[in-house]
Design a protein around this motif. Structure first.
Motif, PDB file in Angstrom:
ATOM      1  N   SER A  29     -10.288  47.580  68.487  1.00 35.09           N
ATOM      2  CA  SER A  29     -11.697  47.946  68.277  1.00 35.09           C
ATOM      3  C   SER A  29     -11.846  49.209  67.428  1.00 35.09           C
ATOM      4  O   SER A  29     -12.957  49.645  67.134  1.00 35.09           O
ATOM      5  N   TYR A  30     -10.724  49.814  67.027  1.00 34.46           N
ATOM      6  CA  TYR A  30     -10.794  50.986  66.132  1.00 34.46           C
ATOM      7  C   TYR A  30     -11.162  50.481  64.745  1.00 34.46           C
ATOM      8  O   TYR A  30     -10.386  49.787  64.100  1.00 34.46           O
ATOM      9  N   THR A  31     -12.364  50.813  64.280  1.00 34.68           N
ATOM     10  CA  THR A  31     -12.847  50.201  63.032  1.00 34.68           C
ATOM     11  C   THR A  31     -12.844  51.155  61.848  1.00 34.68           C
ATOM     12  O   THR A  31     -13.233  50.783  60.746  1.00 34.68           O
ATOM     13  N   ALA A  32     -12.442  52.400  62.067  1.00 33.56           N
ATOM     14  CA  ALA A  32     -12.379  53.340  60.936  1.00 33.56           C
ATOM     15  C   ALA A  32     -11.170  52.994  60.062  1.00 33.56           C
ATOM     16  O   ALA A  32     -10.260  52.277  60.490  1.00 33.56           O
ATOM     17  N   ASP A  33     -11.165  53.474  58.846  1.00 40.02           N
ATOM     18  CA  ASP A  33     -10.010  53.328  57.955  1.00 40.02           C
ATOM     19  C   ASP A  33      -9.003  54.403  58.390  1.00 40.02           C
ATOM     20  O   ASP A  33      -9.139  55.572  58.036  1.00 40.02           O
ATOM     21  N   ARG A  34      -8.020  53.976  59.178  1.00 39.46           N
ATOM     22  CA  ARG A  34      -7.117  54.925  59.831  1.00 39.46           C
ATOM     23  C   ARG A  34      -6.381  55.812  58.825  1.00 39.46           C
ATOM     24  O   ARG A  34      -6.275  57.020  59.000  1.00 39.46           O
ATOM     25  N   GLU A  35      -5.877  55.179  57.761  1.00 41.53           N
ATOM     26  CA  GLU A  35      -5.139  55.946  56.747  1.00 41.53           C
ATOM     27  C   GLU A  35      -6.041  57.008  56.103  1.00 41.53           C
ATOM     28  O   GLU A  35      -5.621  58.129  55.839  1.00 41.53           O
ATOM     29  N   GLU A  36      -7.284  56.629  55.854  1.00 42.64           N
ATOM     30  CA  GLU A  36      -8.230  57.558  55.225  1.00 42.64           C
ATOM     31  C   GLU A  36      -8.574  58.701  56.182  1.00 42.64           C
ATOM     32  O   GLU A  36      -8.665  59.861  55.758  1.00 42.64           O
ATOM     33  N   VAL A  37      -8.757  58.376  57.465  1.00 38.31           N
ATOM     34  CA  VAL A  37      -9.062  59.421  58.457  1.00 38.31           C
ATOM     35  C   VAL A  37      -7.892  60.404  58.545  1.00 38.31           C
ATOM     36  O   VAL A  37      -8.085  61.626  58.557  1.00 38.31           O
ATOM     37  N   ILE A  38      -6.652  59.872  58.557  1.00 38.97           N
ATOM     38  CA  ILE A  38      -5.464  60.741  58.618  1.00 38.97           C
ATOM     39  C   ILE A  38      -5.411  61.636  57.379  1.00 38.97           C
ATOM     40  O   ILE A  38      -5.117  62.837  57.470  1.00 38.97           O
ATOM     41  N   LYS A  39      -5.725  61.069  56.227  1.00 37.75           N
ATOM     42  CA  LYS A  39      -5.711  61.851  54.970  1.00 37.75           C
ATOM     43  C   LYS A  39      -6.747  62.986  55.049  1.00 37.75           C
ATOM     44  O   LYS A  39      -6.446  64.141  54.712  1.00 37.75           O
ATOM     45  N   ILE A  92      -4.027  63.769  64.528  1.00 33.40           N
ATOM     46  CA  ILE A  92      -3.303  63.040  63.473  1.00 33.40           C
ATOM     47  C   ILE A  92      -2.163  62.238  64.101  1.00 33.40           C
ATOM     48  O   ILE A  92      -1.970  61.057  63.800  1.00 33.40           O
ATOM     49  N   VAL A  93      -1.432  62.873  65.023  1.00 36.62           N
ATOM     50  CA  VAL A  93      -0.305  62.189  65.681  1.00 36.62           C
ATOM     51  C   VAL A  93      -0.820  61.038  66.546  1.00 36.62           C
ATOM     52  O   VAL A  93      -0.257  59.946  66.549  1.00 36.62           O
ATOM     53  N   GLN A  94      -1.937  61.257  67.271  1.00 37.11           N
ATOM     54  CA  GLN A  94      -2.531  60.175  68.078  1.00 37.11           C
ATOM     55  C   GLN A  94      -2.877  58.977  67.211  1.00 37.11           C
ATOM     56  O   GLN A  94      -2.788  57.831  67.648  1.00 37.11           O
ATOM     57  N   LEU A  95      -3.278  59.248  65.978  1.00 37.73           N
ATOM     58  CA  LEU A  95      -3.666  58.171  65.061  1.00 37.73           C
ATOM     59  C   LEU A  95      -2.456  57.555  64.355  1.00 37.73           C
ATOM     60  O   LEU A  95      -2.614  56.686  63.504  1.00 37.73           O
ATOM     61  N   GLY A  96      -1.276  58.040  64.675  1.00 37.45           N
ATOM     62  CA  GLY A  96      -0.069  57.476  64.084  1.00 37.45           C
ATOM     63  C   GLY A  96       0.326  58.098  62.759  1.00 37.45           C
ATOM     64  O   GLY A  96       1.128  57.537  62.016  1.00 37.45           O
ATOM     65  N   GLY A  97      -0.238  59.270  62.447  1.00 36.13           N
ATOM     66  CA  GLY A  97       0.081  59.933  61.183  1.00 36.13           C
ATOM     67  C   GLY A  97       1.037  61.097  61.368  1.00 36.13           C
ATOM     68  O   GLY A  97       1.432  61.432  62.487  1.00 36.13           O
ATOM     69  N   ASP A  98       1.408  61.705  60.253  1.00 34.40           N
ATOM     70  CA  ASP A  98       2.281  62.885  60.265  1.00 34.40           C
ATOM     71  C   ASP A  98       1.452  64.099  59.865  1.00 34.40           C
ATOM     72  O   ASP A  98       0.900  64.135  58.766  1.00 34.40           O
TER      73      ASP A  98
END
Ligand SMILES: [Fe+2]
Ligand SMILES: [Fe+2]
Length: 179
Positions: A29-39, A92-98
């Motif tokens: 149900s997470y509908t945001a652009d995850r990569e963009e949010v991490i950036k 960022i880490v919760q979202l799977g980013g570095d």
């Protein structure tokens, strides 16, 4: 009277939760652009780190009569920017980013600029400008992400309110020390 339900049935909820469990808090149900949010969060992280360093430098560089209370204010702000950096890095880490902590290119990734001195009034002005940049960029991020990632939005709103307090305090200081 029948009510129309828009909620997912329990069986589907349970099935969705079991898929891709390695993604932790990130569910279908997470509908945001995850990569963009991490950036965007990494740009905010660079901004917070740059601001923490600038305030810290100004804390030690503040000279002259009446500088002591302002130097203390710079240190308090520096510590609060570092706390914001921690919050952002954790998300960022919760979202799977570095989280980007590398000093290489830090100021290029940051929205706000690094400045290292001048008069007390120069420092206050530079910090006020940096806060105003942060306020605008956080407000844009909040509008962009909105309800699609309400946890990130909630965090950003909390940070934004602190940046507004910082800017307000600096505007008062500038009025006292300009001219
Ligand atoms: Fe901050
Ligand atoms: Fe701030």
């Amino acid at each position: 009277m029948n009510t129309i339900t828009v909620l997912t049935d329990v069986a589907t909820l349970r099935a969705n939760a079991r898929e891709n469990i390695d993604q932790g808090a990130i569910t279908p149900s997470y509908t945001a652009d995850r990569e963009e949010v991490i950036k965007l969060l990494n740009e905010a992280l660079a901004t917070e780190l740059t601001c923490a360093l600038r305030y810290r430098c100004h804390h030690f560089m503040a000279r002259g009569i009446n500088s002591r209370s302002i130097a203390a204010e710079f240190l308090a702000h520096s510590n609060e920017e570092l706390a914001h950096a921690d919050q952002i890095a954790a998300r960022i880490v919760q979202l799977g980013g570095d989280p980007g902590f590398s000093p290489d290119g830090l100021t290029a990734r940051s929205h706000a600029e690094y400045t290292d001195g001048g008069t007390l009034a120069d420092m206050i002005r530079d910090n006020l400008i940096a806060e105003r940049i942060a306020i605008d960029s956080y407000r844009e991020m909040i509008q962009y992400i909105g309800d699609k990632d309400s946890t990130t939005t909630l965090m950003l709103k909390g940070i934004l309110s602190v940046e507004e307090e910082h800017a307000d305090e600096l505007a008062d200081l500038l009025q006292d020390h300009a001219g």
